[in-house]
Design a protein around this motif. Sequence first.
Motif, PDB file in Angstrom:
ATOM      1  N   LEU A  11      -0.498   5.596   7.250  1.00 54.13           N
ATOM      2  CA  LEU A  11      -0.653   5.998   5.859  1.00 54.13           C
ATOM      3  C   LEU A  11      -0.673   7.518   5.802  1.00 54.13           C
ATOM      4  O   LEU A  11      -1.536   8.160   6.350  1.00 54.13           O
ATOM      5  N   LYS A  31       2.595   3.887   1.770  1.00 51.65           N
ATOM      6  CA  LYS A  31       2.690   4.070   3.213  1.00 51.65           C
ATOM      7  C   LYS A  31       4.091   4.529   3.543  1.00 51.65           C
ATOM      8  O   LYS A  31       5.055   3.963   3.062  1.00 51.65           O
ATOM      9  N   LYS A  51      -0.635  -3.003  -0.232  1.00 54.29           N
ATOM     10  CA  LYS A  51       0.423  -2.469   0.648  1.00 54.29           C
ATOM     11  C   LYS A  51       1.353  -3.591   1.108  1.00 54.29           C
ATOM     12  O   LYS A  51       1.683  -3.713   2.277  1.00 54.29           O
TER      13      LYS A  51
END
Length: 296
Positions: A11, A31, A51
């Motif tokens: 990240l 990310k 994510k």
Amino acid sequence: MSSVSSATRVLLSKNVIFNSGRALSNTGRIKFYSTAPQYENIKVEVVGQKKNVGIIQLNRPKALNALCKPLFQELGKAVRDFDKDETISAIIITGNEKAFAAGADIKEMQNNTYSTNQKAGFLQEWEDVSNCGKPIIAAVNGFALGGGCELAMLCDIIYAGEKAKFGQPEINIGTIPGAGGTQRLPRYVGKSKAMEIVLTGNFIDAQEAEKMGLVSRVFPVEKLLEESIKLAERIGTHSPLIVKMAKQAVNQAYETTLKSGLQFEKSLFYGTFATADRQEGMNAFIEKRAPNFKNE
Ligand code: CAA
């Protein structure tokens, strides 16, 4: 990197900066893949609160994202990587505000011949997108012409910005659609409209495309990506295994007769009863709680 497995992700940034630099901070952190392949023609990112949404942005802005072979090879790899990555629930393919993609690269194919096309299997790498088991959303702003419109139709759901323009203008340059335009477009909009679009080369706007059923929803330009991410996240709340089966079943409707399509659907429906996620989904409903799907 050969795959985008979670172990290899880092990240790096707190905000999504995408499409003309608009921040999508309310959709969660982004990310980047620290060891991702150095793509030249696309950008690959992972977004969403969990994510779990993979975004592929076509990135040849000077050529209006014309779909040259290297771009499609990179797109194919990115799609395959996201398809293999168990943390990714759905994929978004997008472009920029001016163009989703203005078609196959005319400069690249200008001097092709029948035999070079045959020998090279010209445009064959496009199948990587249609072979993906996970849902793919096309988020279309600007031009989606020729191969650009065909790429959007290879995806599972098309969302459009209100200034998007669709068309199959190959007839203007002495050829015909070669990546599904004559086959998928009639399945979306019917024969008469598909004929009109293919034989005139005229563009249709987002509102018309929605009315015809080519596009499922239209949003203000600056909301398109955010809404596409929301859609991907909503899909991501379900069992990935069952989502894949549902996608297979809907796609089968375009490949077969009603009778064998219904048989196919029934087999998959029965098949869901061999999964732990089907049991969990029904248990959760009866117990009045949220399901905890395990992709099993
Ligand atoms: N291939 C290669 N380059 C392209 C391209 C394409 N499909 N579309 C646009 N470009 C390039 C232009 O050549 C131009 O490059 P230069 O600056 O080097 O001259 C740059 O992108 C910007 O384009 P324009 O100056 O033309 O931009 P515009 O705003 O005036 O017009 C447009 C935009 C109406 C989309 C126009 O570019 C256009 O008509 N493009 C071609 C659309 C088309 O015919 N698509 C079908 C391609 S064939 C196909 O896709 C076959 C298949 O089925 C797979």
